[in-house]
Write an enzyme that holds these catalytic residues in place. Sequence first.
Site, PDB file in Angstrom:
ATOM      1  N   ASP A 153       0.859  -1.170   0.000  1.00 23.17           N
ATOM      2  CA  ASP A 153       0.000   0.000   0.000  1.00 23.17           C
ATOM      3  C   ASP A 153       0.908   1.237   0.000  1.00 23.17           C
ATOM      4  OD1 ASP A 153      -2.316   1.618   0.367  1.00 23.17           O
ATOM      5  OD2 ASP A 153      -1.902   1.682   2.511  1.00 23.17           O
ATOM      6  N   ASP A 192      -0.310   5.088   0.906  1.00 20.16           N
ATOM      7  CA  ASP A 192      -0.607   6.068   1.953  1.00 20.16           C
ATOM      8  C   ASP A 192      -0.500   5.430   3.338  1.00 20.16           C
ATOM      9  OD1 ASP A 192      -1.212   7.422  -0.328  1.00 20.16           O
ATOM     10  OD2 ASP A 192      -3.163   8.145   0.335  1.00 20.16           O
TER      11      ASP A 192
END
Length: 398
Positions: free
Chosen positions: A181, A183
Amino acid sequence: MAESAYTLAATITGVDHPGQLTRVLDAIAYSEAEILDLEQTVVRGQLSIGVLLAVPAVGHDRLQDRLAGSCARLGLSVQLAEGVGDNPPRHNRTIVTVLGRPLRTGHLAIVTRIIAEHGGNVDRSRRLSRTPLTSIEFWVSGADPAALRPALAAAAAASGFDVSTSPAGLARQGRRLIVMDVDSTLIRDEVIELLAARAGCEAQVRDVTERAMRGELDFADSLRERVRLLAGLPVAVFDEVRADLRLTPGARTLVATLRDLGLSIGLVSGGFIEVVGPLAESLGITYAHANALRAVDGRLTGEVAGPIVDRAAKAAKLREWAVAEGLPLARTIAIGDGANDLDMLAAAGLGVAFNAKPAVRARADTALSLPYLDAVLFLLGLSREEVEDAAALRAAAG
């Protein structure tokens, strides 16, 4: 070696000096004993050697006397145990990695007690790192990893340390695919909040983001709601946001070391490809997938262009990239922090919840709560020394 061969196990301890092992082996070389097992460790200048020998049926008393005499002259202590046969086979082999800052003896006592309660035995251990956190790797046999993992995870969450449990074997070796991922994982920021700050709606967007990451809101609906608030922003805002991004501590080291190892890396994000794509390119990351924002006449319309990258899409992309790399899912690692990452973490051979929300931490294979993304390297069995050596070679190469 015949299964019933006479064997001698020697445990030798004392102060370490260069050449100690050579002198010990020289003392017994005349006997033509067969080496079945050998391990040596040095901790704070204290030497420990374990050796298992298949010895001749005649003359083994003389070998023991020579070994004891040689150790005495070297200032070493030796304990001898006679027996028959090699070490027994080790089943259900598992790697347990314990991490903490600090890592206390009580933490390790909890881990080893749970291992024993599940019928396991610690066959070997080694320190992987001392900074920025301490990590210890245990090689365990006899315990079912599926039962051991949740017991250790619950204890770690309650006691303030991190633990990873994964099967030993070929899946831990060779080529792998690592999918992250972006963020609050690869970077410390939430890109949509950086955009929202420029649109004057940061507080509204942050509230929706936090509720979505906790799993309280459907991700797709929450994303559309937040993106609507960005309508009217000029597309040039992406350049400003990219300049403001802050990599998570250890992120650059993690990516560079994975590339040194020849491993494949992908970024999959519920954020925006306008930021994720250039970020991946700057780090030399092969794969990148994220949402795209619609723009007309150089300004955002407040709409997402194309299908939304939700939790199912993230897992699908991990599977797609694994097929492209010719790798089984057992050789994949997924890293994420939010509810949107749960399917990806479950699909991967090893799912790592990084500074994750409680619901995500509870369901992942491994949870890392310290803010160093390169700690993932220790889960691969790399030591801090190996990571630093790789960095030095990169620096020397220019």
